[in-house]
Scaffold this motif. Structure first.
Motif, PDB file in Angstrom:
ATOM      1  N   ASP A   1      -7.852   6.540  10.981  1.00 24.22           N
ATOM      2  CA  ASP A   1      -8.726   6.212   9.855  1.00 24.22           C
ATOM      3  C   ASP A   1      -7.963   6.500   8.561  1.00 24.22           C
ATOM      4  N   PRO A   2      -8.006   5.574   7.612  1.00 24.98           N
ATOM      5  CA  PRO A   2      -7.273   5.798   6.366  1.00 24.98           C
ATOM      6  C   PRO A   2      -7.885   6.924   5.556  1.00 24.98           C
ATOM      7  N   SER A   3      -7.056   7.564   4.764  1.00 25.80           N
ATOM      8  CA  SER A   3      -7.565   8.560   3.827  1.00 25.80           C
ATOM      9  C   SER A   3      -8.431   7.838   2.803  1.00 25.80           C
ATOM     10  N   LEU A   4      -9.244   8.575   2.104  1.00 28.80           N
ATOM     11  CA  LEU A   4     -10.091   7.966   1.081  1.00 28.80           C
ATOM     12  C   LEU A   4      -9.263   7.279  -0.005  1.00 28.80           C
ATOM     13  N   PRO A   5      -8.196   7.926  -0.516  1.00 31.00           N
ATOM     14  CA  PRO A   5      -7.377   7.229  -1.514  1.00 31.00           C
ATOM     15  C   PRO A   5      -6.773   5.926  -0.975  1.00 31.00           C
ATOM     16  N   LEU A   6      -6.342   5.927   0.288  1.00 33.88           N
ATOM     17  CA  LEU A   6      -5.778   4.707   0.874  1.00 33.88           C
ATOM     18  C   LEU A   6      -6.851   3.644   1.055  1.00 33.88           C
ATOM     19  N   ALA A   7      -8.049   4.051   1.421  1.00 31.08           N
ATOM     20  CA  ALA A   7      -9.155   3.095   1.559  1.00 31.08           C
ATOM     21  C   ALA A   7      -9.473   2.450   0.207  1.00 31.08           C
ATOM     22  N   PHE A   8      -9.497   3.243  -0.860  1.00 29.99           N
ATOM     23  CA  PHE A   8      -9.748   2.697  -2.200  1.00 29.99           C
ATOM     24  C   PHE A   8      -8.629   1.740  -2.617  1.00 29.99           C
TER      25      PHE A   8
ATOM     26  N   LYS B   1     -15.144  -4.231  -1.686  1.00 32.43           N
ATOM     27  CA  LYS B   1     -15.648  -2.868  -1.607  1.00 32.43           C
ATOM     28  C   LYS B   1     -15.128  -2.256  -0.311  1.00 32.43           C
ATOM     29  N   ILE B   2     -14.972  -0.946  -0.297  1.00 38.30           N
ATOM     30  CA  ILE B   2     -14.477  -0.264   0.903  1.00 38.30           C
ATOM     31  C   ILE B   2     -15.308  -0.645   2.123  1.00 38.30           C
ATOM     32  N   GLU B   3     -16.628  -0.658   1.968  1.00 39.71           N
ATOM     33  CA  GLU B   3     -17.501  -0.942   3.113  1.00 39.71           C
ATOM     34  C   GLU B   3     -17.419  -2.392   3.577  1.00 39.71           C
ATOM     35  N   GLU B   4     -16.798  -3.261   2.795  1.00 40.01           N
ATOM     36  CA  GLU B   4     -16.579  -4.641   3.237  1.00 40.01           C
ATOM     37  C   GLU B   4     -15.338  -4.741   4.127  1.00 40.01           C
ATOM     38  N   ILE B   5     -14.512  -3.712   4.120  1.00 37.16           N
ATOM     39  CA  ILE B   5     -13.301  -3.687   4.936  1.00 37.16           C
ATOM     40  C   ILE B   5     -13.455  -2.731   6.118  1.00 37.16           C
TER      41      ILE B   5
ATOM     42  N   LEU C   1       0.814  -1.216   0.000  1.00 40.89           N
ATOM     43  CA  LEU C   1       0.000   0.000   0.000  1.00 40.89           C
ATOM     44  C   LEU C   1       0.850   1.269   0.000  1.00 40.89           C
ATOM     45  N   GLU C   2       2.173   1.090   0.045  1.00 41.18           N
ATOM     46  CA  GLU C   2       3.109   2.207   0.038  1.00 41.18           C
ATOM     47  C   GLU C   2       2.898   3.160   1.213  1.00 41.18           C
ATOM     48  N   VAL C   3       2.730   2.558   2.401  1.00 43.40           N
ATOM     49  CA  VAL C   3       2.640   3.314   3.653  1.00 43.40           C
ATOM     50  C   VAL C   3       3.587   2.652   4.650  1.00 43.40           C
ATOM     51  N   SER C   4       3.700   3.218   5.827  1.00 43.66           N
ATOM     52  CA  SER C   4       4.578   2.626   6.844  1.00 43.66           C
ATOM     53  C   SER C   4       3.860   1.494   7.581  1.00 43.66           C
ATOM     54  N   ARG C   5       4.655   0.623   8.195  1.00 43.09           N
ATOM     55  CA  ARG C   5       4.084  -0.439   9.011  1.00 43.09           C
ATOM     56  C   ARG C   5       3.314   0.170  10.185  1.00 43.09           C
ATOM     57  N   GLN C   6       3.807   1.300  10.688  1.00 46.20           N
ATOM     58  CA  GLN C   6       3.135   1.973  11.799  1.00 46.20           C
ATOM     59  C   GLN C   6       1.739   2.446  11.390  1.00 46.20           C
ATOM     60  N   THR C   7       1.592   2.854  10.149  1.00 42.00           N
ATOM     61  CA  THR C   7       0.276   3.266   9.653  1.00 42.00           C
ATOM     62  C   THR C   7      -0.680   2.083   9.652  1.00 42.00           C
ATOM     63  N   ILE C   8      -0.220   0.934   9.181  1.00 44.75           N
ATOM     64  CA  ILE C   8      -1.056  -0.272   9.172  1.00 44.75           C
ATOM     65  C   ILE C   8      -1.434  -0.644  10.590  1.00 44.75           C
ATOM     66  N   ASN C   9      -0.475  -0.607  11.492  1.00 42.55           N
ATOM     67  CA  ASN C   9      -0.735  -0.927  12.896  1.00 42.55           C
ATOM     68  C   ASN C   9      -1.802   0.001  13.486  1.00 42.55           C
ATOM     69  N   ALA C  10      -1.676   1.294  13.228  1.00 42.01           N
ATOM     70  CA  ALA C  10      -2.631   2.273  13.756  1.00 42.01           C
ATOM     71  C   ALA C  10      -4.027   2.070  13.168  1.00 42.01           C
ATOM     72  N   ILE C  11      -4.110   1.750  11.893  1.00 37.48           N
ATOM     73  CA  ILE C  11      -5.414   1.499  11.260  1.00 37.48           C
ATOM     74  C   ILE C  11      -6.042   0.250  11.865  1.00 37.48           C
ATOM     75  N   GLU C  12      -5.262  -0.825  11.985  1.00 41.26           N
ATOM     76  CA  GLU C  12      -5.797  -2.074  12.546  1.00 41.26           C
ATOM     77  C   GLU C  12      -6.315  -1.882  13.966  1.00 41.26           C
ATOM     78  N   LYS C  13      -5.654  -1.044  14.740  1.00 40.52           N
ATOM     79  CA  LYS C  13      -6.054  -0.815  16.130  1.00 40.52           C
ATOM     80  C   LYS C  13      -7.147   0.244  16.264  1.00 40.52           C
TER      81      LYS C  13
END
Length: 65
Positions: free
Chosen positions: A39-46, A55-59, A23-35
């Motif tokens: 909240d991810p930006s709209l482009p990152l969510a897509f 679909k975004i709403e499935e995640i 996703l071209e982000v940091s591992r810390q970003t993934i960790n923060a989203i999972e916890k």
């Protein structure tokens, strides 16, 4: 925001670093989203939805408290 990112990642045997690289982000970003600390930006969510072919709403799901 609740999400299924950790489950989806685990189903593919991906580490947080693996997902972050794709996703071209940091591992810390993934960790923060999972916890639910970030909240991810709209482009990152897509981008995430495309990666998992969902679909975004499935995640991601809005918390209704």
């Amino acid at each position: 925001m609740k999400n299924k990112l950790k489950v989806l990642r685990a189903e593919r045997n991906w580490t947080q670093a693996d997902l972050a690289n794709q996703l071209e982000v940091s591992r810390q970003t993934i960790n923060a989203i999972e916890k639910g600390k970030f909240d991810p930006s709209l482009p990152l969510a897509f981008k995430t939805a495309r990666l998992f072919s969902l679909k975004i709403e499935e995640i991601f799901e809005e918390e209704t408290d």
